[in-house]
Scaffold this motif. Structure first.
Motif, PDB file in Angstrom:
ATOM      1  N   MET A  84     -10.148   3.301  -0.673  1.00  0.00           N
ATOM      2  CA  MET A  84      -9.865   2.853   0.755  1.00  0.00           C
ATOM      3  C   MET A  84      -9.441   4.246   1.758  1.00  0.00           C
ATOM      4  O   MET A  84      -7.753   4.313   1.741  1.00  0.00           O
ATOM      5  CB  MET A  84      -8.979   1.772   1.619  1.00  0.00           C
ATOM      6  CG  MET A  84      -7.021   1.948   0.636  1.00  0.00           C
ATOM      7  SD  MET A  84      -6.364   0.749   1.073  1.00  0.00           S
ATOM      8  CE  MET A  84      -5.097   1.432   2.184  1.00  0.00           C
ATOM      9  N   GLU A 119      -0.798   3.245  -4.384  1.00  0.00           N
ATOM     10  CA  GLU A 119      -1.132   2.210  -4.630  1.00  0.00           C
ATOM     11  C   GLU A 119      -2.013   1.082  -4.192  1.00  0.00           C
ATOM     12  O   GLU A 119      -2.041   0.725  -4.150  1.00  0.00           O
ATOM     13  CB  GLU A 119       0.537   1.277  -3.391  1.00  0.00           C
ATOM     14  CG  GLU A 119       0.815   0.263  -4.237  1.00  0.00           C
ATOM     15  CD  GLU A 119       2.524   0.742  -5.404  1.00  0.00           C
ATOM     16  OE1 GLU A 119       2.971   1.686  -4.863  1.00  0.00           O
ATOM     17  OE2 GLU A 119       2.050  -0.001  -6.855  1.00  0.00           O
ATOM     18  N   CYS A 128      -3.486  -2.391  -4.343  1.00  0.00           N
ATOM     19  CA  CYS A 128      -3.301  -3.235  -3.535  1.00  0.00           C
ATOM     20  C   CYS A 128      -4.840  -4.043  -3.703  1.00  0.00           C
ATOM     21  O   CYS A 128      -5.064  -4.585  -2.961  1.00  0.00           O
ATOM     22  CB  CYS A 128      -3.735  -2.793  -2.144  1.00  0.00           C
ATOM     23  SG  CYS A 128      -4.791  -1.627  -1.913  1.00  0.00           S
ATOM     24  N   CYS A 151      -4.598   5.753  -0.425  1.00  0.00           N
ATOM     25  CA  CYS A 151      -3.171   4.793  -0.372  1.00  0.00           C
ATOM     26  C   CYS A 151      -3.328   5.224  -2.216  1.00  0.00           C
ATOM     27  O   CYS A 151      -4.195   5.296  -3.334  1.00  0.00           O
ATOM     28  CB  CYS A 151      -4.725   3.654  -0.651  1.00  0.00           C
ATOM     29  SG  CYS A 151      -3.230   1.989  -1.260  1.00  0.00           S
ATOM     30  N   HIS A 208      -9.110  -0.481  -3.985  1.00  0.00           N
ATOM     31  CA  HIS A 208      -7.667   0.687  -3.230  1.00  0.00           C
ATOM     32  C   HIS A 208      -8.277   2.032  -3.546  1.00  0.00           C
ATOM     33  O   HIS A 208      -7.672   2.850  -2.664  1.00  0.00           O
ATOM     34  CB  HIS A 208      -6.432   0.290  -4.482  1.00  0.00           C
ATOM     35  CG  HIS A 208      -5.262   1.207  -4.981  1.00  0.00           C
ATOM     36  ND1 HIS A 208      -5.213   1.560  -3.680  1.00  0.00           N
ATOM     37  CD2 HIS A 208      -6.019   1.981  -6.101  1.00  0.00           C
ATOM     38  CE1 HIS A 208      -4.144   2.787  -4.639  1.00  0.00           C
ATOM     39  NE2 HIS A 208      -4.258   2.804  -5.518  1.00  0.00           N
ATOM     40  N   HIS A 215       1.146  -1.630   0.443  1.00  0.00           N
ATOM     41  CA  HIS A 215       0.116  -0.321  -0.167  1.00  0.00           C
ATOM     42  C   HIS A 215       1.378   1.182  -0.093  1.00  0.00           C
ATOM     43  O   HIS A 215       2.776   0.617   0.258  1.00  0.00           O
ATOM     44  CB  HIS A 215      -0.502   0.131   1.473  1.00  0.00           C
ATOM     45  CG  HIS A 215      -1.391  -1.444   1.314  1.00  0.00           C
ATOM     46  ND1 HIS A 215      -2.968  -0.933   0.899  1.00  0.00           N
ATOM     47  CD2 HIS A 215      -1.727  -2.814   2.291  1.00  0.00           C
ATOM     48  CE1 HIS A 215      -3.564  -2.292   1.465  1.00  0.00           C
ATOM     49  NE2 HIS A 215      -2.869  -3.214   2.016  1.00  0.00           N
TER      50      HIS A 215
END
Ligand code: CU
Lengths: 213, 229
Positions: free
Chosen positions: B202, B193, B195, B191, B199, B156
């Motif tokens: 989040m 990255e 994930c 976030c 994603h 993340h």
């Protein structure tokens, strides 16, 4: 001579694109519930049969009131907002893809009408021992495990056995029903607290798995 | 300029913006210059009746190369040196050195949530009065924080745009970093990255509070993040 006002052309384009997007989702009814359910398929499966790989339980055929109540709990943080609830923390943002109470109720209705599926047994528990312990549970969930709406107790006979154990563990450890505002969770938490250990949970799960659907 | 679009909320935000801005100006300068020359050449040497293409002789070609290639090349190298000096200065200040923290906060990323462990009343982590929250971080303006960043499952990245802070979170490792909030307000944490399917959903919320408001929150750590449709 035809003159085109560029701003009008742009507005017309934007409007047509926007209406195209909006018309993707049916505005109401079963069709909307079905369309919204597409967001759940990734984890709960196309028939809501659950996925052991994703740790997502079977939800097909759960009563509408229970599905709606749980999704709302996830949204508001009454469930799935505990630091140790790995699976719940995955479900929590998903619940928030539903943007209104009526959407929650439409998906819940759609899910409730899917035929009940029961996953394979994955645990080795002693169903005979589980049967004895199940006597307490039947007061709320029914002797046949079909649930009791008046007690806010859902049907549990169709649940994946691993899910039964994981939920009993979570209730007992305060990872589910951690918030006093979750009153129906609190009833179940008290019950799970009385289950002595993991072996007893597996026995219960084995018995619940053996109940006829 | 950048702060017009995104407030600068940490002690090092303006340095990072300065670097971004410097690189932006340099690349814009070269971009405009090169495109300008390109289009000028296209126009200048367009096909015209009575004009034939000619090859340069060796001598003329050398002079031509010095003028059009070597000189710009050296100037670009100078720009590179300026970027490297700027980048290393900012990097060493933001990432290599860390001021002594007033408080430590633990950040754990997982699919798809952020867990923040605040030190609580005693200012120390791993004590009974720690405050654990999901998807919301409370800090006091002007205090220096160090963070311990971990991930439970996959990669993340802990990103707070107003702080100009972005740090990858790697399972199995605890990465430390720091920040010092400079403005009071409510901001986004995201976030950065990919994930998994959650994603994009989040996000967490950052509350930078005055000392009084922060003390009040620590005394009564309610979750603000009640869900609203
Ligand atoms: Cu992530």
């Amino acid at each position: 001579m035809v003159t085109a006002r560029p701003s009008l052309v742009v507005m017309a384009l934007v409007a047509s694109v926007a209406s195209g997007c909006a018309s993707e989702l049916p505005s109401d009814g079963v069709a909307r519930g079905e369309a919204l359910f597409k967001n759940c398929v990734q984890c709960h499966g196309a028939e809501a049969e659950g996925s052991t790989l994703m740790n997502a339980p079977a939800i097909a055929g759960l009563p509408q009131w229970y599905v709606a109540a749980q999704v709302t709990n996830f949204q508001t943080g009454l469930r799935g907002a505990h630091a140790d609830d790995t699976e719940g923390l995955k479900m929590r943002p998903m619940s928030r893809t539903l943007k209104s109470a009526s959407d929650v109720s439409l998906v819940a209705e759609y899910v409730s009408k899917l035929p009940v599926k029961r996953g394979e047994a994955t645990l080795a528990g002693d169903a005979a021992k589980g049967q004895a312990a199940f006597a307490t549970c039947s007061a709320c969930h029914g002797a046949d495990g079909s649930g009791n709406e008046a007690m806010k107790a859902p049907p549990i006979r169709q649940l994946n056995d691993w899910y039964v154990v994981s939920q009993l563990r979570k209730f007992k450890g305060g990872v589910r029903a951690y918030d006093p505002a979750d009153t129906s969770g609190a009833t179940m938490k008290a019950m799970a607290g009385a289950i002595p250990d993991e072996a007893a949970m597996r026995d219960l799960a084995a018995y619940i798995h053996s109940l006829p659907l | 300029m950048l702060e017009h679009y995104m407030q600068q909320g940490s002690s090092f935000a303006s340095q990072i913006d300065g670097l971004v801005w410097m690189i932006f100006l340099m690349t814009t300068f070269w971009f405009l210059l090169v495109e300008g020359i390109l289009f000028w050449l296209l126009w200048r040497f367009r096909a015209r009746p009575g004009h034939k293409a000619v090859y340069l002789d060796d001598h003329a070609e050398h002079a031509f190369e010095v003028k059009w290639i070597e000189i710009p090349h050296r100037v670009i190298l100078l720009c590179d040196v300026a970027v490297i000096i700027g980048a290393i200065t900012v990097w060493s200040e933001v990432k290599l050195s860390a001021p002594a923290p007033d408080e430590v906060v633990r950040v754990v990323a997982q699919q798809w949530a952020w867990t923040f462990t605040h030190a609580g009343r005693d200012g120390k982590l791993d004590t009974a009065d720690d405050i654990v929250t999901i998807d919301e971080l409370h800090v006091q303006v002007g205090k220096t924080y160090s963070y311990e960043l971990g991930a439970k499952d996959v990669l993340h990245s802990f990103s707070i745009p107003v702080f100009r802070l972005k740090q990858d979170a790697i399972p199995g490792r605890v990465i430390t970093g720091w920040f010092k909030p400079t403005i009071v307000g409510e901001f986004d944490v995201q976030c950065a990255e990919i994930c998994g399917i959650g994603h994009g959903i989040m996000p967490a919320r950052l509350y930078v509070e005055t000392p009084e408001a922060h003390a009040a929150w620590i005394a009564n750590p309610t979750h603000y993040l009640a869900y609203k449709f």
